[in-house]
Design a protein around this motif. Structure first.
Motif, PDB file in Angstrom:
ATOM      1  N   THR A 103       8.278  -1.190  -3.711  1.00 56.31           N
ATOM      2  CA  THR A 103       6.846  -0.986  -3.909  1.00 56.31           C
ATOM      3  C   THR A 103       6.562   0.501  -4.153  1.00 56.31           C
ATOM      4  O   THR A 103       7.305   1.355  -3.667  1.00 56.31           O
ATOM      5  CB  THR A 103       6.046  -1.432  -2.669  1.00 56.31           C
ATOM      6  OG1 THR A 103       6.491  -0.696  -1.525  1.00 56.31           O
ATOM      7  CG2 THR A 103       6.193  -2.909  -2.410  1.00 56.31           C
ATOM      8  N   ASP A 152       1.703   7.706 -12.449  1.00 53.88           N
ATOM      9  CA  ASP A 152       1.397   7.377 -11.055  1.00 53.88           C
ATOM     10  C   ASP A 152       2.372   8.106 -10.132  1.00 53.88           C
ATOM     11  O   ASP A 152       3.591   7.976 -10.267  1.00 53.88           O
ATOM     12  CB  ASP A 152       1.509   5.864 -10.853  1.00 53.88           C
ATOM     13  CG  ASP A 152       0.984   5.412  -9.497  1.00 53.88           C
ATOM     14  OD1 ASP A 152       1.097   6.194  -8.527  1.00 53.88           O
ATOM     15  OD2 ASP A 152       0.483   4.277  -9.405  1.00 53.88           O
ATOM     16  N   GLU A 153       1.853   8.891  -9.172  1.00 53.71           N
ATOM     17  CA  GLU A 153       2.722   9.689  -8.294  1.00 53.71           C
ATOM     18  C   GLU A 153       3.600   8.827  -7.389  1.00 53.71           C
ATOM     19  O   GLU A 153       4.631   9.292  -6.881  1.00 53.71           O
ATOM     20  CB  GLU A 153       1.874  10.642  -7.460  1.00 53.71           C
ATOM     21  CG  GLU A 153       0.893   9.971  -6.529  1.00 53.71           C
ATOM     22  CD  GLU A 153       0.056  10.973  -5.737  1.00 53.71           C
ATOM     23  OE1 GLU A 153      -0.594  10.529  -4.768  1.00 53.71           O
ATOM     24  OE2 GLU A 153       0.046  12.163  -6.080  1.00 53.71           O
ATOM     25  N   LYS A 154       3.223   7.571  -7.201  1.00 53.96           N
ATOM     26  CA  LYS A 154       4.049   6.671  -6.381  1.00 53.96           C
ATOM     27  C   LYS A 154       5.196   6.034  -7.182  1.00 53.96           C
ATOM     28  O   LYS A 154       6.010   5.308  -6.628  1.00 53.96           O
ATOM     29  CB  LYS A 154       3.184   5.577  -5.757  1.00 53.96           C
ATOM     30  CG  LYS A 154       2.281   6.079  -4.638  1.00 53.96           C
ATOM     31  CD  LYS A 154       1.576   4.928  -3.945  1.00 53.96           C
ATOM     32  CE  LYS A 154       0.739   5.408  -2.775  1.00 53.96           C
ATOM     33  NZ  LYS A 154       0.054   4.281  -2.082  1.00 53.96           N
ATOM     34  N   LYS A 155       5.236   6.286  -8.475  1.00 60.58           N
ATOM     35  CA  LYS A 155       6.318   5.849  -9.358  1.00 60.58           C
ATOM     36  C   LYS A 155       6.595   4.338  -9.281  1.00 60.58           C
ATOM     37  O   LYS A 155       7.630   3.911  -8.788  1.00 60.58           O
ATOM     38  CB  LYS A 155       7.600   6.632  -9.053  1.00 60.58           C
ATOM     39  CG  LYS A 155       7.456   8.122  -9.259  1.00 60.58           C
ATOM     40  CD  LYS A 155       8.755   8.854  -8.974  1.00 60.58           C
ATOM     41  CE  LYS A 155       8.600  10.352  -9.204  1.00 60.58           C
ATOM     42  NZ  LYS A 155       9.845  11.104  -8.931  1.00 60.58           N
ATOM     43  N   ARG A 176      13.245   1.330  -5.722  1.00 62.34           N
ATOM     44  CA  ARG A 176      13.681   1.966  -4.479  1.00 62.34           C
ATOM     45  C   ARG A 176      14.778   1.187  -3.750  1.00 62.34           C
ATOM     46  O   ARG A 176      15.589   1.796  -3.056  1.00 62.34           O
ATOM     47  CB  ARG A 176      12.471   2.191  -3.571  1.00 62.34           C
ATOM     48  CG  ARG A 176      11.567   3.311  -4.097  1.00 62.34           C
ATOM     49  CD  ARG A 176      10.255   3.432  -3.338  1.00 62.34           C
ATOM     50  NE  ARG A 176       9.540   4.623  -3.778  1.00 62.34           N
ATOM     51  CZ  ARG A 176       8.780   4.686  -4.873  1.00 62.34           C
ATOM     52  NH1 ARG A 176       8.629   3.611  -5.625  1.00 62.34           N
ATOM     53  NH2 ARG A 176       8.167   5.809  -5.224  1.00 62.34           N
ATOM     54  N   GLN A 204       7.745   5.260   2.567  1.00 60.67           N
ATOM     55  CA  GLN A 204       7.681   6.710   2.384  1.00 60.67           C
ATOM     56  C   GLN A 204       6.331   7.254   2.865  1.00 60.67           C
ATOM     57  O   GLN A 204       5.363   6.506   3.035  1.00 60.67           O
ATOM     58  CB  GLN A 204       7.875   7.062   0.906  1.00 60.67           C
ATOM     59  CG  GLN A 204       9.254   6.735   0.363  1.00 60.67           C
ATOM     60  CD  GLN A 204       9.421   7.081  -1.101  1.00 60.67           C
ATOM     61  OE1 GLN A 204      10.236   6.489  -1.773  1.00 60.67           O
ATOM     62  NE2 GLN A 204       8.654   8.026  -1.599  1.00 60.67           N
ATOM     63  N   ASP A 205       6.300   8.566   3.077  1.00 60.09           N
ATOM     64  CA  ASP A 205       5.054   9.269   3.419  1.00 60.09           C
ATOM     65  C   ASP A 205       4.380   8.682   4.660  1.00 60.09           C
ATOM     66  O   ASP A 205       3.183   8.350   4.647  1.00 60.09           O
ATOM     67  CB  ASP A 205       4.084   9.236   2.225  1.00 60.09           C
ATOM     68  CG  ASP A 205       4.680   9.853   0.979  1.00 60.09           C
ATOM     69  OD1 ASP A 205       5.380  10.869   1.104  1.00 60.09           O
ATOM     70  OD2 ASP A 205       4.475   9.300  -0.112  1.00 60.09           O
ATOM     71  N   LYS A 242       0.816  -1.218   0.000  1.00 60.70           N
ATOM     72  CA  LYS A 242       0.000   0.000   0.000  1.00 60.70           C
ATOM     73  C   LYS A 242       0.848   1.266   0.000  1.00 60.70           C
ATOM     74  O   LYS A 242       0.311   2.375  -0.084  1.00 60.70           O
ATOM     75  CB  LYS A 242      -0.930   0.009   1.216  1.00 60.70           C
ATOM     76  CG  LYS A 242      -1.959  -1.120   1.211  1.00 60.70           C
ATOM     77  CD  LYS A 242      -2.807  -1.082   2.474  1.00 60.70           C
ATOM     78  CE  LYS A 242      -3.808  -2.237   2.489  1.00 60.70           C
ATOM     79  NZ  LYS A 242      -4.625  -2.239   3.746  1.00 60.70           N
ATOM     80  N   ASP A 243       2.152   1.098   0.122  1.00 54.61           N
ATOM     81  CA  ASP A 243       3.047   2.254   0.273  1.00 54.61           C
ATOM     82  C   ASP A 243       4.124   2.257  -0.806  1.00 54.61           C
ATOM     83  O   ASP A 243       4.375   1.257  -1.467  1.00 54.61           O
ATOM     84  CB  ASP A 243       3.728   2.194   1.645  1.00 54.61           C
ATOM     85  CG  ASP A 243       2.741   2.157   2.780  1.00 54.61           C
ATOM     86  OD1 ASP A 243       2.186   3.220   3.109  1.00 54.61           O
ATOM     87  OD2 ASP A 243       2.509   1.055   3.327  1.00 54.61           O
ATOM     88  N   ALA A 244       4.768   3.417  -0.927  1.00 53.82           N
ATOM     89  CA  ALA A 244       6.009   3.489  -1.688  1.00 53.82           C
ATOM     90  C   ALA A 244       7.120   3.148  -0.707  1.00 53.82           C
ATOM     91  O   ALA A 244       7.289   3.831   0.309  1.00 53.82           O
ATOM     92  CB  ALA A 244       6.209   4.885  -2.255  1.00 53.82           C
TER      93      ALA A 244
END
Length: 687
Positions: A384, A407-410, A415, A661-662, A363-365
């Motif tokens: 992810t 997609d803003e999560k790229k 990573r 992240q975030d 669910k996350d970057a």
């Protein structure tokens, strides 16, 4: 004695006449030889022009060089078509010709015979043979042509055939032989135009919606000049396990599903960045790999391990070029090449651990690394969000490609390969350097109170802050348990810039990690030199310009259970579990034991920032880290990275680094701690 001067004169004249005749005859003979030599050179020159045109595939020019008799037997169009078809079929790259002998043809005046050797660079390898050409003199030398000028055994009604035997690309497997990439089959969706029914337009629209292919693209394929009403026209290939889509498509009139060979990635998104994908080779790749004998239709690893281990995984197709007569009967094999299957690649990766970490972070970057800290075997490498590599193999739609890029999560960004701000997960490194250089005494309490601190007024409005004032003593163990930024900022200042930089280089910052998969180099400063006291203080708790690659961080943490030695990570399974050290004796065994003892309290102590990871009966050492990503200290719109690193200390088998992240509104580093706990529960407690 009387001399007859008349006879003498006659005798001298006779000798002169004979000499003149001899000179004339000799001159004529030399001229004859010279003329023949010129003719020979001219014939050879014109022959070379013809062969050079073949090498350049200038078939119309070649036709202009054949003699009149030959041109009556074959038209220019058929001549060009024959050469084009054969050259394309055998994938002719180059023709090299060496003239072996050139002589006058005594049976036919005005002709020359040329014996030559030909080497062709073909799809089946280098084909070498001898041939003979006849040239007839007109205004220039012309080629007496027949199909034998292509191959000596080729008749005018014969054809050249090419058969290919597909080689198998090596499989990529995990440590337990679970397949991560294999040559399998996919579902090829196609339309039979004549069976679309009375409402063909609606059928096409239904296919368009299900396959996410524009109706315009479908119409373009169905309206191609070669299409017949009863032909199967491929539209798109999808995974065979997409049963719901396949069943929906089979309800549409005219739709048919065939099996097609395809590279298949069973873990899909969960291992995409690690394994990568293959596609058809492009022109740039052909040029870069021109020594590797690729064909235009070959596939090649584009990303990940598929690219890194291309030479091992790649299979080389078998091939035969041969001649058949007009009835299709095999007449002559020209060259053949046996197929060579690719080698399988077995990894240290545990696909179950890979899947679990991906699911936890999905669910996350974020990024995650798992490894055996004693052997260096990398057990998982996760990034992810991700993408489905099967989409790239089977033909990605423009809409999907656009959505992945926008997609803003790229999801296309890897990573685990990149550098990230570590925050407090870096504090044990500062602690090690302080203990090693004796700038930190683990028993001594620093005079710290309140939630903010600055060295002096020269820092202006800049303060180092911490989350809590936990009271005294503010010694090393409490600073780690409570993740005290001020303690480690002061420690960095005590260590000093030059010493800190020198010691960080001992940990490999600024170096390439010795690993099969290229990772970004970690850094303590973008330019390799810490600028001022504030940056030095921030570096002590993993901020400033400190950037670490997640795998590098895992390797650093391995030193805590290896008496100060940093393990060398590896990905290709060798079955031995043999240990190799990347950095030896970075610090002492005593320092390692101190750090390990303190990090164990980060998890066991109820006040520890990593206490959520506590598992009764399992000794875990760990460290949380919340890295602030903002433009200035007063920036309230910045984001946060949440880290947790943990290793079991009794008979160490597993070290896990997780980053999301975030996490600013999700509890910071506390958001990822339960993820790591779940991995240890699954793979240490329950196994």
């Amino acid at each position: 004695m009387k001399i007859n001067f008349l006879n003498v004169r006659f005798y001298k004249n006779k000798k002169l006449i004979l000499l003149g005749i001899t000179i004339i005859m000799l001159t004529s003979f030399i001229s004859f030889l010279w003329w023949n030599k010129i003719q020979t050179i001219s014939a050879q020159k014109d022959f070379n022009r013809y062969m050079d045109a073949w090498n350049k595939k200038e078939f119309k020019f070649m036709y202009s060089m054949i003699d009149e008799e030959s041109s009556k037997k074959i038209s220019e169009a058929d001549f060009v078509k024959r050469y084009t078809k054969i050259c394309n079929g055998i994938e002719l790259k180059k023709v090299d010709v060496k003239i072996k002998k050139l002589e006058k043809n005594n049976d036919h005046k005005g002709t020359e015979n040329i014996n030559f050797e030909v080497t062709m660079d073909t799809v089946a390898g280098k084909l070498t043979f001898f041939n003979t050409a006849q040239l007839r003199q007109d205004k220039t030398w012309k080629i007496v042509w027949s199909s034998k000028m292509i191959f000596p055994e080729l008749g005018d009604e014969d054809k050249v055939r090419v058969d290919t035997v597909d080689a198998k690309r090596g499989e990529i497997k995990d440590r337990n032989d679970k397949v991560l990439a294999l040559d399998g089959t996919a579902a090829q969706i196609g339309i039979i135009p004549g069976k679309l029914g009375n409402d063909a337009g609606k059928s096409k629209e239904d296919v368009s919606k299900i396959l996410q292919v524009a109706v315009e693209d479908i119409n373009k394929k169905l309206s191609a000049s070669y299409v017949k009403q009863d032909m199967f026209i491929p539209i798109k290939t999808i995974s065979e396990d997409e049963t719901e889509r396949i069943n929906s498509l089979l309800k549409v009139p005219g739709v048919m599903v065939n099996k097609k060979k395809a590279r298949v990635y069973p873990l899909k998104e969960k291992a995409a960045h690690l394994v990568g994908y293959i596609q058809t080779i492009n022109a740039d790749e052909m040029e870069k790999n021109k020594e590797e004998d690729y064909k235009k239709s070959d596939i090649i690893g584009k990303t990940g391990l598929e690219k890194i281990y291309e030479k091992i995984l790649r299979g080389k197709d078998g091939c035969e070029i041969y001649i058949v007569d007009k009835s299709g009967k095999r007449k002559k094999s020209l060259i053949s090449k046996a197929k060579k299957d690719g080698e399988d690649l077995k990894l240290t990766i545990d696909s179950d651990m890979q899947s679990l970490l991906y699911d936890e972070l999905s669910k996350d970057a974020g990024a995650a690394v798992a490894m055996d800290p004693k052997t260096g075997e990398v057990l998982a490498l996760v990034s992810t969000p991700s993408y489905n590599p099967n989409d790239f193999v089977m033909g990605i739609s423009e809409d999907l490609w656009k959505s992945l890029n926008e997609d803003e999560k790229k999801p296309l960004y890897n990573r685990f390969q990149s550098n990230l701000c570590p925050g407090s997960v870096f504090k044990p490194v500062t602690a090690v350097i302080g203990l090693k250089t004796k700038k930190i005494d683990e028993e001594v309490s620093k005079d710290i109170s309140g939630l903010k601190w600055q060295k002096n007024k020269s820092w202006g409005n800049y303060f180092i802050t911490r989350v809590e004032d936990y009271g005294q003593p503010t010694n090393l163990i409490n600073a780690l348990v409570h993740s005290d930024n001020i303690y480690f900022a002061q420690a960095a200042l005590d260590i000093g810039k030059d010493t800190l930089q020198t010691e960080l280089k001992e940990f490999g910052l600024g170096e390439k990690i010795p690993f099969e998969y290229a990772m970004s180099k970690s850094q303590f400063d973008a330019d390799g030199d810490i600028k001022d006291e504030i940056q030095l203080a921030d570096s002590g708790y993993g901020q400033g310009e400190i950037l670490l690659n997640p795998l590098h961080l895992a390797v650093i943490y391995s030193s805590f259970v290896n008496n100060g030695n940093m393990i060398k990570p590896y990905l290709k399974y060798n079955g031995t579990g043999k240990t190799e050290i990347w950095k030896s004796n970075v610090f002492s065994k005593d320092v390692a034991n101190t750090i390990l003892k303190d990090l164990t309290q980060v998890v066991e102590n109820p006040e520890g920032t990593g206490h959520q990871a506590y598992i009764e009966g399992l000794n875990l050492a760990g460290k949380t880290g919340t890295a602030e990503i903002k433009l200035s200290q007063n920036d309230v719109n910045g984001t946060e990275l949440g880290w947790f690193a943990a290793v079991n200390t009794d008979n160490p088998k597993l070290l896990v680094i997780t980053m999301a992240q975030d996490v600013k509104e999700k509890g910071g580093s506390h958001y990822v701690v339960p993820m790591v706990r779940k991995v240890f529960e699954s793979f240490i407690i329950h196994k």
